[in-house]
Write a protein that holds these residues in place. Structure first.
Motif, PDB file in Angstrom:
ATOM      1  N   LEU A 245      -2.244   0.795  -4.345  1.00 27.83           N
ATOM      2  CA  LEU A 245      -1.296  -0.279  -4.081  1.00 27.83           C
ATOM      3  C   LEU A 245      -0.279  -0.317  -5.220  1.00 27.83           C
TER       4      LEU A 245
ATOM      5  N   GLN B 183       0.843  -1.192   0.000  1.00 21.74           N
ATOM      6  CA  GLN B 183       0.000   0.000   0.000  1.00 21.74           C
ATOM      7  C   GLN B 183       0.878   1.242   0.000  1.00 21.74           C
TER       8      GLN B 183
ATOM      9  N   LYS C 282      -7.343   4.433  -2.540  1.00 22.36           N
ATOM     10  CA  LYS C 282      -6.482   3.397  -1.963  1.00 22.36           C
ATOM     11  C   LYS C 282      -5.574   2.897  -3.085  1.00 22.36           C
TER      12      LYS C 282
END
Length: 428
Positions: free
Chosen positions: A86, A74, A84
């Motif tokens: 990654l 992450q 989010k």
């Protein structure tokens, strides 16, 4: 009235754009009756499990285990919030430091097994047979030939030589000198060409066709390469599960994949769509001067169309992405599974090489920074294209950089610092 251009607006002007593929079919997956079927994808996963044991021996710093070859980490950066984000860190792959260490290494090991089978040795019954003295004596009779801008040649060359094959790589004018030096140091025969990527591939194909003991790794048309890359999707699935991240309609997955000829992102797209279906959207990222997959798909043509046809130069600092003509295999097999193409400028690539080093300690080639550059420039527009009310989960795929010699790395950082300085001055 001015005739409407065949190409999306901004392409011919080398402007960075987001092109949403009008033929995209979110629900489409691999079919058993297709050129690449579900059984092929399953076979790739099984083969990788077997190959991992061999890789742990010939590349001593690889750990044996579930077959995962790079981390999914992450990234907590203010620039990317609230998404989010990654990072699939293929720039750290221990074999060759790039995404090509998947398909290229897979094809070399698959060919090694084929040679053993043809001489009465069953690799499934004897998984470590490719490392035996008898196998090496067989492999020394064969030559593996490949054409490349650099990273595929590096992957095929290093893996092939580790097993004992003779290897000949044909490299285009875009290939970095340090990659040629390392290959030669490993005993690989390097042939340099003044032409572009397609010229190098054609030359390699012709050489291999004249020798019964030569095997050609065809970056443009190899199904083996394609399915070798596809197994990475299962790594992603396991890593997401381990992180407690569920991919579904409420949390779609957006994956940014650097694209050269298209084999690596195409294979990964096949695997991801087979697992996550309509809940994953794969975005190919290309330089503004070399958007070969965008040009091929946007043309709607069943015959090859290259970037020169729309007046582009195919000249970019991203050597791994400097490809004028996309793989027709990928365009035909994967085209309707590609959500779209995002293009970025060379200055974007340089900027994000420097940013990712200072912000996250990632040592990337310009090609490897392409996903960050695309997400920073186009991410919001891409999510809006799919009517996503949620930011969803984004995976940015990296490739190349960890093997960069210090001099080249210093130069890459200097270029990034220059771009950041110039852009800061424009803002002031």
């Amino acid at each position: 009235m001015r005739a409407k251009s065949l190409w999306p607006e901004g392409v011919q002007e080398s402007q960075p754009i987001w092109w949403h593929n009008p033929k995209y079919k979110p629900n489409k997956r691999a079919a058993n009756e297709g050129r690449v079927g579900v059984d092929d994808l399953k076979r790739a996963v099984e083969s990788w499990s077997r190959f991992q044991m061999i890789l742990s021996k010939i590349f001593s710093d690889i750990e044996s285990g579930d077959g995962a070859q790079s981390q999914l980490a992450q990234l907590d950066l203010p620039e990317f919030l609230p998404s989010k984000v990654l990072v699939k860190a293929d720039h750290t792959i221990k074999t060759t430091g790039s995404i090509k260490g998947r398909g290229g290494v897979y094809e070399v090991l698959s060919f090694a097994e084929y040679v053993l089978k043809s001489h009465g040795i069953d690799p499934r019954a004897h998984p470590m047979a490719p490392l035996s003295a008898a196998a090496r004596a067989l492999f020394e009779r064969y030559k593996i030939v490949v054409g490349s801008t650099g990273n595929l040649a590096f992957s095929v060359g290093m893996a092939g030589r580790k097993l004992g094959f003779r290897v000949e790589v044909h490299m285009s004018r875009d290939a970095q000198t340090w990659k040629k030096v390392r290959l030669r140091d490993a005993g690989v025969h390097v042939v340099e060409h003044e032409g572009d990527y397609s010229h190098a591939v054609d030359a390699a194909r012709k050489v291999a066709s004249t020798d019964a003991f030569s095997y050609f790794v065809d970056d443009e048309n190899s199904v083996t390469l394609l399915i070798g890359y596809s197994a990475a999707a299962r790594e992603i699935m396991r890593q997401l599960e381990h992180s407690g991240i569920a991919i579904n309609q409420d949390n779609p997955l957006f994956v940014y994949l650097p694209c050269g000829v298209g084999g690596a992102p195409g294979g990964i797209t096949l695997g991801l769509k087979n697992i996550f279906g309509p809940n994953v959207h794969c975005i190919f990222v290309e330089p503004v001067a070399s958007p070969c997959m965008l040009v091929q798909l946007a043309s709607g043509s069943a015959v090859p169309v290259n970037v020169y046809a729309c007046g582009l130069s195919n000249e970019t600092i991203a050597d791994g992405l400097a490809v004028a003509q996309a793989s027709m295999l990928v365009a035909e097999v994967v085209g309707e599974q590609i959500a779209g193409v995002a293009t970025v400028q060379d200055d974007d690539l340089s900027e994000w090489v420097e940013r990712m080093w200072t912000l996250a300690g990632m040592r990337l080639e310009p090609s490897g920074a392409a996903g960050f550059a695309a997400f920073a420039r186009h991410g919001r527009a891409i999510q809006q294209s799919f009517g996503s009310n949620q930011a969803g989960t984004t995976i940015i795929w990296t490739t190349g950089g960890s093997f960069l010699p210090e001099l080249e790395w210093a130069y890459a950082r200097e270029q990034g610092q220059r771009v950041l300085s110039n852009r800061a001055n424009l803002i002031v």
